[in-house]
Design a protein around this motif. Structure first.
Motif, mmCIF file in Angstrom:
data_model
loop_
_atom_site.group_PDB
_atom_site.id
_atom_site.type_symbol
_atom_site.label_atom_id
_atom_site.label_comp_id
_atom_site.label_asym_id
_atom_site.label_seq_id
_atom_site.Cartn_x
_atom_site.Cartn_y
_atom_site.Cartn_z
ATOM 1 N N GLY A 131 -6.267 12.031 152.030
ATOM 2 C CA GLY A 131 -7.506 13.050 151.701
ATOM 3 C C GLY A 131 -8.070 13.827 152.828
ATOM 4 O O GLY A 131 -8.575 13.118 153.843
ATOM 5 N N GLU A 132 -7.546 15.059 152.867
ATOM 6 C CA GLU A 132 -8.237 15.871 154.143
ATOM 7 C C GLU A 132 -9.315 16.828 153.335
ATOM 8 O O GLU A 132 -10.170 17.516 154.152
ATOM 9 C CB GLU A 132 -7.226 16.735 154.740
ATOM 10 C CG GLU A 132 -6.224 16.272 155.381
ATOM 11 C CD GLU A 132 -5.116 17.182 156.148
ATOM 12 O OE1 GLU A 132 -5.214 18.172 155.928
ATOM 13 O OE2 GLU A 132 -4.643 16.713 157.211
ATOM 14 N N THR A 133 -9.602 16.802 152.154
ATOM 15 C CA THR A 133 -10.468 17.634 151.387
ATOM 16 C C THR A 133 -11.555 16.433 150.818
ATOM 17 O O THR A 133 -11.260 15.902 150.105
ATOM 18 C CB THR A 133 -9.804 18.319 150.393
ATOM 19 O OG1 THR A 133 -8.792 19.092 150.748
ATOM 20 C CG2 THR A 133 -10.862 19.323 149.412
ATOM 21 N N TYR A 134 -12.641 17.007 151.302
ATOM 22 C CA TYR A 134 -13.835 15.988 150.662
ATOM 23 C C TYR A 134 -14.269 16.450 149.446
ATOM 24 O O TYR A 134 -14.608 15.623 148.639
ATOM 25 C CB TYR A 134 -15.143 16.214 151.665
ATOM 26 C CG TYR A 134 -16.336 15.356 151.266
ATOM 27 C CD1 TYR A 134 -16.533 14.131 151.613
ATOM 28 C CD2 TYR A 134 -17.411 16.152 150.487
ATOM 29 C CE1 TYR A 134 -17.460 13.544 150.906
ATOM 30 C CE2 TYR A 134 -18.592 15.320 150.406
ATOM 31 C CZ TYR A 134 -18.658 13.973 150.382
ATOM 32 O OH TYR A 134 -19.695 13.457 150.239
ATOM 33 N N ALA A 135 -14.173 17.719 149.123
ATOM 34 C CA ALA A 135 -14.702 17.991 147.617
ATOM 35 C C ALA A 135 -13.813 19.294 147.419
ATOM 36 O O ALA A 135 -13.629 20.412 148.309
ATOM 37 C CB ALA A 135 -16.084 18.341 147.682
ATOM 38 N N SER A 150 -18.654 12.747 163.106
ATOM 39 C CA SER A 150 -18.039 13.377 163.974
ATOM 40 C C SER A 150 -16.922 14.340 163.207
ATOM 41 O O SER A 150 -16.952 14.195 162.136
ATOM 42 C CB SER A 150 -17.221 12.565 164.865
ATOM 43 O OG SER A 150 -16.354 11.688 164.108
ATOM 44 N N GLY A 151 -16.373 15.461 163.899
ATOM 45 C CA GLY A 151 -15.579 16.475 163.358
ATOM 46 C C GLY A 151 -16.303 17.647 163.000
ATOM 47 O O GLY A 151 -17.314 17.964 163.382
ATOM 48 N N ARG A 152 -15.476 18.488 162.404
ATOM 49 C CA ARG A 152 -16.008 19.466 161.710
ATOM 50 C C ARG A 152 -15.238 19.705 160.218
ATOM 51 O O ARG A 152 -14.059 19.601 160.132
ATOM 52 C CB ARG A 152 -15.773 20.634 162.641
ATOM 53 C CG ARG A 152 -16.389 22.169 162.127
ATOM 54 C CD ARG A 152 -15.963 23.180 163.218
ATOM 55 N NE ARG A 152 -14.419 23.431 163.548
ATOM 56 C CZ ARG A 152 -13.972 24.501 164.129
ATOM 57 N NH1 ARG A 152 -15.023 25.250 164.819
ATOM 58 N NH2 ARG A 152 -12.724 24.634 164.115
ATOM 59 N N ILE A 153 -16.277 20.376 159.268
ATOM 60 C CA ILE A 153 -15.770 20.699 157.817
ATOM 61 C C ILE A 153 -16.119 21.962 157.718
ATOM 62 O O ILE A 153 -16.944 22.723 158.011
ATOM 63 C CB ILE A 153 -16.748 19.758 156.956
ATOM 64 C CG1 ILE A 153 -16.803 18.227 157.406
ATOM 65 C CG2 ILE A 153 -16.148 20.051 155.599
ATOM 66 C CD1 ILE A 153 -15.386 17.449 157.183
ATOM 67 N N THR A 190 -15.892 24.148 148.137
ATOM 68 C CA THR A 190 -14.508 23.186 148.657
ATOM 69 C C THR A 190 -14.967 22.932 150.160
ATOM 70 O O THR A 190 -15.136 23.656 150.947
ATOM 71 C CB THR A 190 -13.197 23.785 148.598
ATOM 72 O OG1 THR A 190 -13.007 24.102 147.254
ATOM 73 C CG2 THR A 190 -12.272 22.966 149.096
ATOM 74 N N LEU A 191 -14.907 21.617 150.634
ATOM 75 C CA LEU A 191 -15.131 21.139 151.747
ATOM 76 C C LEU A 191 -13.941 20.593 152.191
ATOM 77 O O LEU A 191 -13.269 19.404 151.535
ATOM 78 C CB LEU A 191 -16.181 20.267 151.637
ATOM 79 C CG LEU A 191 -17.708 20.731 151.657
ATOM 80 C CD1 LEU A 191 -18.133 21.178 150.218
ATOM 81 C CD2 LEU A 191 -18.665 19.387 151.953
ATOM 82 N N THR A 192 -13.380 21.138 153.453
ATOM 83 C CA THR A 192 -12.013 20.630 154.067
ATOM 84 C C THR A 192 -12.483 20.466 155.472
ATOM 85 O O THR A 192 -12.917 21.080 156.197
ATOM 86 C CB THR A 192 -10.812 21.691 153.725
ATOM 87 O OG1 THR A 192 -11.041 22.042 152.409
ATOM 88 C CG2 THR A 192 -9.581 21.124 154.348
#
Length: 279
Positions: A131-135, A150-153, A190-192
């Motif tokens: 999964g790279e897509t949260y929603a 951490s990271g960026r969405i 959509t959150l990726t």
């Protein structure tokens, strides 16, 4: 016409070899062609191409040295050197592709090698599972609250970029506030993940139960979520336009009631208004 006729006669009726020479072209020539033969036994796909060009590069290197040291021919040297350069470029391109398509963290690599690789699962399929897509808009249910460590969405709606979520920001604060404790809903955006990201998550029912018991925690989350939603709305301030092209200020208190019945919101910001201006 006579010149062209002579050229065609020279090409079509070239004299046959009067005799075969007993001299060989040297070890470099035979080594290069042997490696060339092995290189063309590679398979398909990125790894197959990497195998092929990995063998073609030393093969053309041998033929380049043969053209320079044995043949002493500038044309032989130039062509083999050019082919060697192209093969090296292909190898660099393939390595870059494999790096881009690879797994982003050591934990995922270890998981893939331990469980999925013995089953023959391709990397791209495993990345879909991991999964790279949260929603996904209209599909993922709103059943948790998450904070990015951490990271960026990347947040998008119908393929159009809205804004980024950076570390120490909530992933789904607007969706959380848009529903009452006994209501259910789905994400409107959509959150990726654009890079290797980590987040902490709370299940919706358990967190509501905790906040019902601890008033201080409830007030703490109310302040944190309100600030987070305000930041998201402020980041989208320059993306909201009406049909006439006039830029609107999202901080106007009556703006939601003006836009709610309309479908003229281009940026897909409407889902974010519901938590702030909800009656």
């Amino acid at each position: 016409i006579e010149h062209n006729s002579t050229l065609m006669d020279h090409l079509l009726y070239a004299p046959m070899c009067n005799g075969w020479t007993n001299n060989t072209e040297g070890a470099l020539y035979h080594l290069g062609n042997t490696v060339l033969f092995l290189g063309y036994m590679g398979g398909s796909g990125a790894y197959g191409c990497l195998f092929i060009f990995g063998f073609l590069s030393p093969a053309f290197l041998c033929l380049t040295l043969w053209g320079w040291m044995t043949m002493c021919g500038p044309d032989v040297l130039s062509w083999n050197l050019l082919l060697l350069f192209v093969c090296l470029l292909q190898i660099c391109h393939l390595l870059y592709r494999l790096y881009q398509e690879g797994l982003p963290s050591e934990e995922l690599i270890s998981l893939y090698q331990a469980i999925y690789l013995p089953l023959g699962v391709p990397v791209h399929v495993f990345k879909q599972i991991a999964g790279e897509t949260y929603a996904v808009e209209g599909k993922t249910p709103i059943d948790q609250l998450s904070l990015l460590l951490s990271g960026r969405i990347n947040v998008s709606l119908e393929g159009q970029f809205l804004h980024y979520i950076h570390r120490h920001q909530f992933l789904d604060s607007p969706e959380w506030e848009s529903l009452r404790p006994n209501e259910e809903g789905k994400f409107q955006v959509t959150l990726t993940a654009e890079e290797d990201s980590r987040y902490i998550t709370w299940r919706r029912r358990r967190l509501y139960l905790l906040m019902s018991k601890e008033r201080y925690i409830a007030r703490l989350f109310a302040v944190m979520l309100g600030y987070d939603i305000a930041e998201k709305l402020y980041n989208l301030n320059n993306k909201l336009y009406i049909k006439s092209g006039v830029l609107l200020d999202i901080r106007l208190p009556s703006l939601y009631h003006v836009l709610a019945p309309s479908s003229q919101v281009r940026s897909g910001l409407l889902p974010y208004f519901q938590p702030i201006f909800k009656d």
